[in-house]
Enzyme design. Structure first.
Site, mmCIF file in Angstrom:
data_model
loop_
_atom_site.group_PDB
_atom_site.id
_atom_site.type_symbol
_atom_site.label_atom_id
_atom_site.label_comp_id
_atom_site.label_asym_id
_atom_site.label_seq_id
_atom_site.Cartn_x
_atom_site.Cartn_y
_atom_site.Cartn_z
ATOM 1 N N ASN A 97 -11.349 -8.680 -0.490
ATOM 2 C CA ASN A 97 -12.502 -9.443 -0.487
ATOM 3 C C ASN A 97 -12.674 -9.493 -2.145
ATOM 4 O OD1 ASN A 97 -15.247 -10.596 -0.042
ATOM 5 N ND2 ASN A 97 -15.896 -8.832 -1.541
ATOM 6 N N ASP A 169 -15.400 -11.600 -6.493
ATOM 7 C CA ASP A 169 -14.852 -11.931 -5.259
ATOM 8 C C ASP A 169 -13.669 -13.121 -5.136
ATOM 9 O OD1 ASP A 169 -17.349 -10.842 -4.597
ATOM 10 O OD2 ASP A 169 -17.146 -11.679 -2.554
ATOM 11 N N ASP A 200 -11.392 -3.974 4.195
ATOM 12 C CA ASP A 200 -12.866 -3.741 3.523
ATOM 13 C C ASP A 200 -13.592 -5.067 3.484
ATOM 14 O OD1 ASP A 200 -14.398 -1.814 1.742
ATOM 15 O OD2 ASP A 200 -13.815 -3.592 0.309
ATOM 16 N N HIS A 204 -17.575 -10.289 4.140
ATOM 17 C CA HIS A 204 -17.984 -11.122 2.884
ATOM 18 C C HIS A 204 -16.904 -11.871 2.430
ATOM 19 C CE1 HIS A 204 -21.675 -8.697 2.906
ATOM 20 N NE2 HIS A 204 -21.067 -7.536 3.011
ATOM 21 N N GLU A 237 -14.093 -4.028 8.826
ATOM 22 C CA GLU A 237 -15.467 -3.094 8.368
ATOM 23 C C GLU A 237 -16.579 -4.447 8.397
ATOM 24 O OE1 GLU A 237 -18.033 -1.191 4.541
ATOM 25 O OE2 GLU A 237 -16.251 -2.734 4.057
HETATM 26 CA CA LIG Z 1 -16.103 -12.476 -0.773
#
Ligand SMILES: [Ca+2]
Ligand SMILES: [Ca+2]
Length: 492
Positions: A97, A169, A200, A204, A237
């Site tokens: 991520n 990110d 992980d 996101h 996750e």
């Molecule tokens: Ca992200």
């Protein structure tokens, strides 16, 4: 190798030190494979092992190397081959991520717009951020960062880092980045030979204002991984409720069941069953609608949550109940290292990641020393060496339940969860069947701190044999069974 039925999460820094520098390492884990095999573990998830400036290593600077504090690539290969020799699978934590700000991609990207690495991250001017109304994010269980945009000194554009400024990110609109990630995956699966990945921060990958694209991303990822190495295990996750988790099963084989983790903690705290079985069955049908072959990855708690031992205030009887719940419900359970000896810990994060206590020797060289323990000390947690010879210890309770889970077909079933309600007139008792065409199993838990007598009625009377009881002295008499305080029984 078949699908592992019982897994174990290791926070590498805290598990076992092999060279006396006080930091848990890969050779330390290799030296404990016999221990894990004896406990009954069939797969290990290692928290990140790559070079990183932080103690937890979730901000990576090189995806192809091993963190020198933890060892070398050769050490890792040896760990993997020794694990495989014991039929234990090894899963790496794939943290894609974000990277560290010290990763060469980010170093290049932050020099300006001329480099191709610029597109690997998210960049916006303050004006653009304000125009789109994305300057502040809502706090979530996994990130308390309210201001996700961070400055590079002297530059007009800010970068997006939802966890913290040191974790920028990655931006998966970049095809070049996707290619790089698949190269990393190929390296560890085919050059090195790991069995799978824990993904992980899977929810996101795209920022919250584009979050619907996340399951779509993982669907593509799942297809690519299947091409790179067919049969690879993946577990996501996705720290969210069942409805948000469900679409991730289209791309990922397994996802962690955070709703269940919370539900079990509530049951342990309140002493009532909270309609767990019907809630779980609802979750299963939601997951099934995305993928009938879904794998429900379950846990009491992980390295981001207060330890179950502290949730129940150090009460070993309730830790045994917690273990009996986890290890008799459907799914693919993950034990968090040290849970099996009753380790304690409450946030901040470092405090739920304290060193494993192998022996009562205060100078035990295997014991990690990178942090002085506050919760899990020799005075508060019985060392493993003292629990192993004691048949009534928490450790042996785990070991026995794991053995039973693997041996009993109704308990061993991972996919297509076989769970049915068994009704008892008292909400401080939790009972359910693990259905099976030939050998169904009935499980009853006493959620209270006082003994209870259960009268078996109707079809429950067909279950005549006690396979397991927390209190070994308890037996079945005619149609009644005595349950010790916080005790569990498994009947067949
Ligand atoms: Ca992200
Ligand atoms: Ca070490």
């Amino acid at each position: 190798m078949s699908l592992p039925r019982v897994c174990y999460e290791i926070f590498v820094r805290s598990f076992c030190d092999s060279n006396g520098d006080g930091i848990g390492d890969l050779n330390g884990i290799t030296s404990k494979l016999d221990y894990l095999q004896d406990l009954g573990i069939e797969a290990i998830w290692l928290t990140p092992i790559h070079p990183s400036p932080s103690y937890h290593k979730y901000d990576i600077t090189d995806y192809y190397a091993v963190e020198p504090e933890y060892g070398t690539l050769e050490d890792f290969r040896r760990l993997l081959s020794e694990a495989h020799r014991r039929n234990i699978h090894l899963y790496l934590d794939l943290v894609v991520n974000h990277t560290s700000t010290r990763h060469p991609w980010f170093r290049a990207a932050s020099t300006g717009t001329a480099t191709p690495y610029r597109s690997f991250y998210w960049w916006m001017t303050q004006q653009q951020i304000e125009k789109r109304g994305i300057g502040r994010r809502q706090l979530t269980a996994d990130s308390w960062e309210a201001n996700p945009w961070h400055e590079v000194a002297g530059a007009p554009e800010k970068y997006y880092g939802m966890f913290t400024h040191s974790m920028p990110d990655l931006n998966y609109d970049s095809p070049l980045l996707r290619e790089e990630v698949y190269k990393i995956v190929d390296f560890w699966l085919n050059e090195v030979g790991v069995d799978g990945f824990r993904l992980d921060a899977a929810r996101h990958i795209y920022p919250y204002w584009e979050k619907d694209r996340n399951p779509v991303f993982w669907e593509e990822f799942g297809k690519q991984v299947e091409i790179i190495k067919p049969g690879t295990y993946t577990v996501g996750e996705v720290w969210a409720d069942a409805h948000e988790v469900a679409p991730y099963f289209k791309g990922l084989k397994a996802n962690f069941h955070f709703d269940l983790s919370y539900a079990l903690q509530q049951i342990l705290l309140e002493g009532t069953h909270k309609n767990l079985v019907s809630k779980l069955r609802d979750d299963y049908s939601v997951f099934r609608s995305s993928n009938p072959a879904f794998i429900d990855a379950t846990m009491l708690t992980n390295h981001d949550q207060n330890r179950i031992g502290s949730v129940v205030e150090g009460d070993v009887a309730r830790m045994k109940l917690a273990a009996a719940l986890l290890l008799t419900l459907p799914g693919q359970p993950y034990l968090y290292y040290g849970e099996e000896i009753g380790m304690l810990g409450k946030k901040p994060d470092e405090r739920i990641r304290e060193p494993f206590i192998w022996t009562e020797d205060r100078h035990d060289p295997q014991r990690a020393l990178w942090i002085r323990p506050r919760y899990s000390r020799r005075g508060t947690v019985r060392p493993l060496s003292r629990q192993q010879p004691d048949p009534t210890s928490l450790f042996n309770h785990y070991r026995q339940l794991i053995r039973l889970r693997k041996a009993e077909p109704a308990l061993a079933q991972v996919q297509q969860p076989n769970l049915a309600e068994a009704r008892l007139p008292n909400d401080s008792l939790l009972a359910y069947y693990r259905t099976h065409s030939e050998r169904p199993v009935l499980i009853i838990h006493n959620l209270r701190g006082m003994a209870q007598t259960v009268h078996l009625a109707g079809t429950m009377q067909n279950y005549r044999n006690v396979l397991f009881s927390t209190d070994a002295s308890v037996g079945l008499q005619k149609d009644t069974i005595q349950l010790a305080p916080y005790g569990s029984v498994i009947l067949v």
